[in-house]
Structures are given as structure tokens and as C-alpha cells.
Design a protein around this motif. Sequence first.
Motif, PDB file in Angstrom:
ATOM      1  N   SER A   1      32.967  56.992  37.807  1.00  0.00           N
ATOM      2  CA  SER A   1      34.399  57.288  37.816  1.00  0.00           C
ATOM      3  C   SER A   1      34.973  57.220  39.219  1.00  0.00           C
ATOM      4  N   GLU A   2      34.126  57.333  40.240  1.00  0.00           N
ATOM      5  CA  GLU A   2      34.561  57.259  41.631  1.00  0.00           C
ATOM      6  C   GLU A   2      34.450  55.818  42.138  1.00  0.00           C
ATOM      7  N   PRO A   3      35.229  55.455  43.161  1.00  0.00           N
ATOM      8  CA  PRO A   3      35.113  54.114  43.745  1.00  0.00           C
ATOM      9  C   PRO A   3      33.683  53.822  44.202  1.00  0.00           C
ATOM     10  N   VAL A   4      33.272  52.570  44.076  1.00  0.00           N
ATOM     11  CA  VAL A   4      31.921  52.139  44.452  1.00  0.00           C
ATOM     12  C   VAL A   4      32.027  51.123  45.584  1.00  0.00           C
ATOM     13  N   TYR A   5      31.251  51.332  46.651  1.00  0.00           N
ATOM     14  CA  TYR A   5      31.250  50.390  47.762  1.00  0.00           C
ATOM     15  C   TYR A   5      30.338  49.224  47.384  1.00  0.00           C
ATOM     16  N   VAL A   6      30.929  48.067  47.106  1.00  0.00           N
ATOM     17  CA  VAL A   6      30.197  46.935  46.555  1.00  0.00           C
ATOM     18  C   VAL A   6      29.895  45.891  47.619  1.00  0.00           C
ATOM     19  N   TYR A   7      30.928  45.374  48.275  1.00  0.00           N
ATOM     20  CA  TYR A   7      30.758  44.250  49.197  1.00  0.00           C
ATOM     21  C   TYR A   7      30.789  44.721  50.645  1.00  0.00           C
ATOM     22  N   GLU A   8      29.628  44.629  51.287  1.00  0.00           N
ATOM     23  CA  GLU A   8      29.519  45.043  52.681  1.00  0.00           C
ATOM     24  C   GLU A   8      30.257  44.068  53.595  1.00  0.00           C
ATOM     25  N   LYS A   9      30.480  44.482  54.847  1.00  0.00           N
ATOM     26  CA  LYS A   9      31.272  43.676  55.777  1.00  0.00           C
ATOM     27  C   LYS A   9      30.728  42.257  55.955  1.00  0.00           C
ATOM     28  N   PRO A  10      29.417  42.047  56.115  1.00  0.00           N
ATOM     29  CA  PRO A  10      28.931  40.667  56.256  1.00  0.00           C
ATOM     30  C   PRO A  10      29.245  39.791  55.043  1.00  0.00           C
ATOM     31  N   VAL A  11      29.208  40.368  53.852  1.00  0.00           N
ATOM     32  CA  VAL A  11      29.515  39.602  52.642  1.00  0.00           C
ATOM     33  C   VAL A  11      30.989  39.218  52.629  1.00  0.00           C
ATOM     34  N   ARG A  12      31.847  40.166  52.985  1.00  0.00           N
ATOM     35  CA  ARG A  12      33.285  39.875  52.981  1.00  0.00           C
ATOM     36  C   ARG A  12      33.641  38.859  54.062  1.00  0.00           C
ATOM     37  N   LEU A  13      33.032  38.994  55.235  1.00  0.00           N
ATOM     38  CA  LEU A  13      33.290  38.028  56.309  1.00  0.00           C
ATOM     39  C   LEU A  13      32.843  36.636  55.879  1.00  0.00           C
ATOM     40  N   TRP A  14      31.646  36.532  55.287  1.00  0.00           N
ATOM     41  CA  TRP A  14      31.149  35.236  54.802  1.00  0.00           C
ATOM     42  C   TRP A  14      32.104  34.658  53.762  1.00  0.00           C
ATOM     43  N   HIS A  15      32.572  35.473  52.847  1.00  0.00           N
ATOM     44  CA  HIS A  15      33.436  34.989  51.773  1.00  0.00           C
ATOM     45  C   HIS A  15      34.674  34.301  52.328  1.00  0.00           C
ATOM     46  N   TRP A  16      35.358  34.927  53.270  1.00  0.00           N
ATOM     47  CA  TRP A  16      36.615  34.369  53.767  1.00  0.00           C
ATOM     48  C   TRP A  16      36.389  33.203  54.707  1.00  0.00           C
ATOM     49  N   VAL A  17      35.364  33.275  55.548  1.00  0.00           N
ATOM     50  CA  VAL A  17      35.046  32.127  56.410  1.00  0.00           C
ATOM     51  C   VAL A  17      34.619  30.937  55.559  1.00  0.00           C
ATOM     52  N   ASN A  18      33.830  31.207  54.532  1.00  0.00           N
ATOM     53  CA  ASN A  18      33.380  30.148  53.627  1.00  0.00           C
ATOM     54  C   ASN A  18      34.557  29.524  52.893  1.00  0.00           C
ATOM     55  N   ALA A  19      35.521  30.343  52.482  1.00  0.00           N
ATOM     56  CA  ALA A  19      36.706  29.821  51.801  1.00  0.00           C
ATOM     57  C   ALA A  19      37.477  28.869  52.717  1.00  0.00           C
ATOM     58  N   LEU A  20      37.640  29.236  53.980  1.00  0.00           N
ATOM     59  CA  LEU A  20      38.334  28.369  54.936  1.00  0.00           C
ATOM     60  C   LEU A  20      37.561  27.075  55.158  1.00  0.00           C
ATOM     61  N   ALA A  21      36.229  27.175  55.218  1.00  0.00           N
ATOM     62  CA  ALA A  21      35.396  25.985  55.414  1.00  0.00           C
ATOM     63  C   ALA A  21      35.548  25.024  54.245  1.00  0.00           C
ATOM     64  N   ILE A  22      35.591  25.545  53.020  1.00  0.00           N
ATOM     65  CA  ILE A  22      35.735  24.692  51.841  1.00  0.00           C
ATOM     66  C   ILE A  22      37.088  23.994  51.847  1.00  0.00           C
ATOM     67  N   VAL A  23      38.135  24.724  52.218  1.00  0.00           N
ATOM     68  CA  VAL A  23      39.464  24.105  52.302  1.00  0.00           C
ATOM     69  C   VAL A  23      39.455  22.986  53.340  1.00  0.00           C
ATOM     70  N   ALA A  24      38.874  23.268  54.519  1.00  0.00           N
ATOM     71  CA  ALA A  24      38.816  22.252  55.578  1.00  0.00           C
ATOM     72  C   ALA A  24      38.003  21.046  55.143  1.00  0.00           C
TER      73      ALA A  24
END
Length: 228
Positions: free
Chosen positions: A8-31
Motif C-alpha cells: 500500500s506504500e510507495p515502492v522504490y523500483v528504479y534506482e538512479k543508474p537505471v533511470r539515467l540509462w533509460h533517458w540517455v538510451n532514449a536520446l541515443a535511439i532518437v539520434a
Amino acid sequence: MASVESFSEPVYVYEKPVRLWHWVNALAIVALAVTGFLIAWPPVVTSGEASEHYLLGYIRFSHFSAGYVLAVGLIGRAYWALVGNRYARELFAPRVHDARWWQGLVDEVRWYLFLVEEPRKHAGHNPLAGLAMFLFYVLGSLFMIATGFALYGEGLGAGSWAANAFGWVISLLGGSQQVHSLHHLGMWYLVVFTLIHVYVAVREHHLSRQSVTTTMVDGWRVWKDDRP
């Protein structure tokens, strides 16, 4: 299956390295998609000396640089799957050995087809999303990296690290032109998958019972109701 009926409480799922990879990877795919399209259909320069223009050279350099980012990022993401929390492993290891995972997969298919009124709760990827990410993104990216560096090795020349490491891909797939065609087709494959991924993420954020898009920003999965 990452079902969280008892949470019922919020769960910490995606750690900082995962989130950083996700957004950098998204930019790389667009490029990669934009520059790959321009490499296949180069812009025409009709004035001046050819030596004064290096537009396609800059496009190719950007494409190769983004390719390195994609490849190094995937290696880093695989490393974090080993040392990060249990949700970091879901991208590479769908729980196909778990009967509950298969039941969850069926439930998610029914949800996406609007055959049920509401989905189950999941802290990490739901089974269908996790399977799609593995089959379409992970395997698709590995194919694009292998074929991309094989073509890159042709440009660097025989004896280069890329030719030595990936030259076998050219022979395996039937020659340079065939690899070019498959690599280009793979670009559209990832573009279509990315569009579907964005649509589903936005849809789930608004219609499901947990946060989705904001979870990849702050890392926390937040529940929208108190029902199991």
C-alpha cells in the motif's frame, strides 16, 4: 511475477543508474534513428565545392557516436542488473519459469484488449511489458549493435577492432548489402517499438492502478487505490 497485492506504500523500483540509462538510451535511439535515416537518404548539397561540405561526415560521426553510447549503455545496464535491486534484473530475465508469471501475462493481455475493467498491480514491469522489453528492445538492440559495428568495421578497414570483432556478421548474414538492408530495417523495427512503448507507458499511467511515467523520473511506484 512482480505482483504487489500486499503493498500500500510507495515502492522504490528504479534506482538512479537505471533511470539515467533509460533517458540517455532514449536520446541515443532518437539520434540513431534520425542520423540513420539521413545516411540512407542523404541531403543534397547543390552549390559550392564538394570539399567545402562535410554535412554527411558530421551525420555519420553523430550516428557512430550514438551507436557507441547505445552499446556502452547496454553493457552498463547489464552490469547493474547484477548489482542493482531485483527490479533491475527484469529487463534481462522475464520470469518464464514461474506459473504465476504466465497467469499475469494472460491477465495483462486481457487488460490491453479491454476485456477486464482494471489491471493487477505490479511494482516492476508487468509480465507483458517485461517480455516485450526483452524480446523487442534487448534482442533488437543486440542485433542493431552487431550489424552496426560490422558495417562500421568495413569503414575502419581490415584489422580494425570492429572488423575483427564483428566481421563475421557480414559473412553470416550474406554480405555487406544484405547487412545494410537488415540494419536499416532494424531501425524501423526499433522506431515502431519505441512509439508503442511511449503510447503504452502514457496509457498505463492514466488508466492503470499505479504510476508509470513518473516512476522513471523519481524511481517510486505509487499506487492509485487501496484495492488489491
